[in-house]
Write an enzyme that holds these catalytic residues in place. Structure first.
Site, PDB file in Angstrom:
ATOM      1  N   CYS A   1       0.808  -1.229   0.000  1.00 31.87           N
ATOM      2  CA  CYS A   1       0.000   0.000   0.000  1.00 31.87           C
ATOM      3  C   CYS A   1       0.839   1.276   0.000  1.00 31.87           C
ATOM      4  O   CYS A   1       0.316   2.362  -0.261  1.00 31.87           O
ATOM      5  CB  CYS A   1      -0.926   0.016   1.211  1.00 31.87           C
TER       6      CYS A   1
ATOM      7  N   HIS B   1      -3.249   7.247   3.311  1.00 26.98           N
ATOM      8  CA  HIS B   1      -3.688   5.975   2.733  1.00 26.98           C
ATOM      9  C   HIS B   1      -5.040   5.631   3.353  1.00 26.98           C
ATOM     10  O   HIS B   1      -5.217   5.705   4.568  1.00 26.98           O
ATOM     11  CB  HIS B   1      -2.640   4.901   3.058  1.00 26.98           C
TER      12      HIS B   1
ATOM     13  N   ASN C   1     -10.161   0.017   0.847  1.00 28.04           N
ATOM     14  CA  ASN C   1      -8.704   0.122   0.760  1.00 28.04           C
ATOM     15  C   ASN C   1      -8.255  -0.353  -0.622  1.00 28.04           C
ATOM     16  O   ASN C   1      -8.281  -1.545  -0.909  1.00 28.04           O
ATOM     17  CB  ASN C   1      -8.085  -0.743   1.861  1.00 28.04           C
TER      18      ASN C   1
HETATM   19  O1  UT7 Z   1      -3.274  -1.349   3.884  1.00 30.74           O
HETATM   20  C1  UT7 Z   1      -2.982  -2.222   4.919  1.00 30.74           C
HETATM   21  C2  UT7 Z   1      -4.067  -3.239   5.027  1.00 30.74           C
HETATM   22  N1  UT7 Z   1      -4.467  -3.626   6.332  1.00 30.74           N
HETATM   23  C3  UT7 Z   1      -5.181  -2.891   7.196  1.00 30.74           C
HETATM   24  O2  UT7 Z   1      -5.410  -1.730   7.038  1.00 30.74           O
HETATM   25  C4  UT7 Z   1      -5.711  -3.590   8.401  1.00 30.74           C
HETATM   26  C5  UT7 Z   1      -5.538  -2.858   9.687  1.00 30.74           C
HETATM   27  N2  UT7 Z   1      -6.430  -3.423  10.685  1.00 30.74           N
HETATM   28  C6  UT7 Z   1      -7.729  -3.058  10.755  1.00 30.74           C
HETATM   29  O3  UT7 Z   1      -8.190  -2.206  10.013  1.00 30.74           O
HETATM   30  C7  UT7 Z   1      -8.582  -3.688  11.839  1.00 30.74           C
HETATM   31  O4  UT7 Z   1      -7.768  -4.472  12.683  1.00 30.74           O
HETATM   32  C8  UT7 Z   1      -9.729  -4.561  11.272  1.00 30.74           C
HETATM   33  C9  UT7 Z   1     -10.764  -3.666  10.586  1.00 30.74           C
HETATM   34  C10 UT7 Z   1      -9.179  -5.583  10.272  1.00 30.74           C
HETATM   35  C11 UT7 Z   1     -10.410  -5.296  12.400  1.00 30.74           C
HETATM   36  O5  UT7 Z   1     -10.917  -4.360  13.336  1.00 30.74           O
HETATM   37  P1  UT7 Z   1     -10.629  -4.573  14.901  1.00 30.74           P
HETATM   38  O6  UT7 Z   1     -11.355  -3.518  15.612  1.00 30.74           O
HETATM   39  O7  UT7 Z   1      -9.140  -4.656  15.072  1.00 30.74           O
HETATM   40  O8  UT7 Z   1     -11.335  -5.972  15.164  1.00 30.74           O
HETATM   41  P2  UT7 Z   1     -10.676  -7.289  15.734  1.00 30.74           P
HETATM   42  O9  UT7 Z   1      -9.783  -7.922  14.722  1.00 30.74           O
HETATM   43  O10 UT7 Z   1     -10.120  -6.998  17.085  1.00 30.74           O
HETATM   44  O11 UT7 Z   1     -11.975  -8.193  15.883  1.00 30.74           O
HETATM   45  C12 UT7 Z   1     -13.041  -7.862  16.785  1.00 30.74           C
HETATM   46  C13 UT7 Z   1     -14.167  -8.840  16.554  1.00 30.74           C
HETATM   47  C14 UT7 Z   1     -13.699 -10.291  16.462  1.00 30.74           C
HETATM   48  O12 UT7 Z   1     -14.665 -11.089  17.092  1.00 30.74           O
HETATM   49  P3  UT7 Z   1     -14.403 -11.633  18.595  1.00 30.74           P
HETATM   50  O13 UT7 Z   1     -13.144 -12.442  18.504  1.00 30.74           O
HETATM   51  O14 UT7 Z   1     -14.247 -10.407  19.436  1.00 30.74           O
HETATM   52  O15 UT7 Z   1     -15.642 -12.424  18.870  1.00 30.74           O
HETATM   53  C15 UT7 Z   1     -13.718 -10.598  14.979  1.00 30.74           C
HETATM   54  O16 UT7 Z   1     -13.937 -11.954  14.699  1.00 30.74           O
HETATM   55  O17 UT7 Z   1     -14.801  -8.551  15.295  1.00 30.74           O
HETATM   56  C16 UT7 Z   1     -14.891  -9.762  14.531  1.00 30.74           C
HETATM   57  N3  UT7 Z   1     -14.855  -9.415  13.120  1.00 30.74           N
HETATM   58  C17 UT7 Z   1     -15.972  -9.080  12.437  1.00 30.74           C
HETATM   59  N4  UT7 Z   1     -17.262  -8.994  12.820  1.00 30.74           N
HETATM   60  C18 UT7 Z   1     -18.160  -8.635  11.884  1.00 30.74           C
HETATM   61  C19 UT7 Z   1     -13.789  -9.357  12.287  1.00 30.74           C
HETATM   62  N5  UT7 Z   1     -14.194  -8.995  11.051  1.00 30.74           N
HETATM   63  C20 UT7 Z   1     -15.538  -8.821  11.128  1.00 30.74           C
HETATM   64  C21 UT7 Z   1     -16.521  -8.439  10.191  1.00 30.74           C
HETATM   65  N6  UT7 Z   1     -17.803  -8.353  10.607  1.00 30.74           N
HETATM   66  N7  UT7 Z   1     -16.229  -8.150   8.898  1.00 30.74           N
END
Ligand code: UT7
Length: 335
Positions: free
Chosen positions: A115, A255, A285
């Site tokens: 990215c 970004h 993204n």
């Molecule tokens: O250009 C570089 C590319 N990468 C990025 O930009 C990624 C950077 N990271 C992020 O943007 C965030 O970490 C995410 C958006 C990917 C995830 O958000 P988060 O607030 O860090 O969520 P998390 O990974 O801590 O997950 C929280 C909960 C989990 O459930 P449990 O374990 O708490 O029960 C996940 O399984 O949210 C769940 N979850 C979802 N729920 C509904 C993960 N994805 C989803 C989804 N819909 N799409």
């Protein structure tokens, strides 16, 4: 030799026809519009159809940038295509773009840093111009991350979109263009954002396909932590390197990966949200394409214009980070 700067004199973008709103993904995986909007800021994304591909999107964006600048493809001295998702493993997609543009014999190469690719390419193009080697350099950021996504993995499939953006940089003696930049890499954390198979380390086999190893794997939390650790710092340092302060920045174009990450970087660099350009709700993204698409929209929408100072910042696979402070020359005109 007088000091030479790389002025942005043309810009263009291409985004796929097909729009996928969050509600459509919620029918496929266990997610919801509310979760995606609250955790990322994304409302929809654009995904390529069968008639669209990486070289075509890059060519369309590049051609638009050339037309905007009134520069013929044969006047180009170099084409740099920032992408991780070229049409083929080989040949490099940059040569396909060079041919499709009608830029006969013009050198072209691919630059792959995930990215951050557009800022890396911008810094590289700036060096060629500042050194007196080239006059006109086309920089394109293009990506089809949708090809690597596992559409049953809710943790990744909701985040990405496809698209392309381009700028034409032209040598000038006016003090403008890339005033400063910072590039960085932390390969110790490479495994947090990876497509494990399909490269030379693990060629594609039936087994890799069956095990999902040709799909994008991401440790979202670790990438999130990395981003919030490096972005604000890179931004502050790059602004200082340009001999400027945060008050001198007219528009911050980060970004577009996650609205919460954008907010955090702006907060750390003490940049007010009125000065932050956000279009993640429209495109998700788009990786190396996200900053040039945002820049195009900022220029076309009158959010940025001649003499303005812009700050770019990005993070991505590698893991890498990059920031640049760019001043638009007075030769830049509004659409
Ligand atoms: O250009 C570089 C590319 N990468 C990025 O930009 C990624 C950077 N990271 C992020 O943007 C965030 O970490 C995410 C958006 C990917 C995830 O958000 P988060 O607030 O860090 O969520 P998390 O990974 O801590 O997950 C929280 C909960 C989990 O459930 P449990 O374990 O708490 O029960 C996940 O399984 O949210 C769940 N979850 C979802 N729920 C509904 C993960 N994805 C989803 C989804 N819909 N799409």
């Amino acid at each position: 030799m007088p000091t030479r700067y790389a002025n942005i004199v043309g810009w263009g973008m291409y985004t796929p026809q097909r729009v996928i709103p969050n509600a459509e993904l919620a029918q496929q995986v266990n997610t919801s519009d509310e979760w995606i909007v609250a955790r990322t800021g994304i409302r929809k994304r654009r995904i390529v159809g069968s008639a669209e591909n990486n070289s075509q999107m890059a060519t369309d964006a590049g051609r638009a940038a050339l037309q905007k600048a009134g520069v013929h493809p044969r006047e180009l001295d170099l084409i740099i295509v920032a992408t991780s998702s070229g049409d083929h493993i080989t040949p490099p997609v940059s040569s396909l773009v060079q041919h499709a543009l009608g830029a006969r014999d013009v050198p072209a190469f691919v630059l792959t840093t995930g990215c951050t690719g557009f800022i890396y390419a911008l810094a590289t193009a700036h060096q060629f111009i500042a050194a007196g080697t080239y006059e006109n350099v086309l920089v394109i950021g293009v990506e089809i991350i949708s090809r690597w996504l596992d559409w049953s993995d809710r943790a990744t499939c909701v985040l990405f979109g496809d698209g392309a953006g381009a700028v034409l940089l032209q040598a000038t003696e006016e003090e403008c263009g890339v005033l400063s930049f910072e590039l960085g890499s932390d390969g110790g954390n490479a495994g947090h954002l990876i497509v494990p198979a399909g490269g030379s380390a693990m060629p594609t086999t039936h087994e890799t396909l069956n095990n999902g190893l040709n799909n994008l794997y991401m440790n979202g939390r670790e990438v999130f932590k990395f981003a919030t650790r490096v972005l604000g710092r890179a931004l502050r340092r790059t602004i200082a390197k340009a001999g400027l302060t945060k008050e001198d920045i007219d528009l911050f174009i980060p970004h577009q990966a996650n609205k919460r990450i954008i907010d955090s970087a702006a907060r750390q660099a003490k940049l007010p949200m009125e000065k932050v350009f956000v279009n993640i709700h429209e495109y998700g993204n788009t990786s190396a394409a996200s900053i040039p698409i945002a820049l195009c929209e900022a220029l076309e929408g009158g959010r940025a214009g001649p003499g303005n100072v812009l700050a770019f910042v990005a993070f991505g696979a590698g893991l890498t980070w990059a920031a640049a402070v760019v001043k638009l020359g007075t030769q830049v005109w509004r659409a």
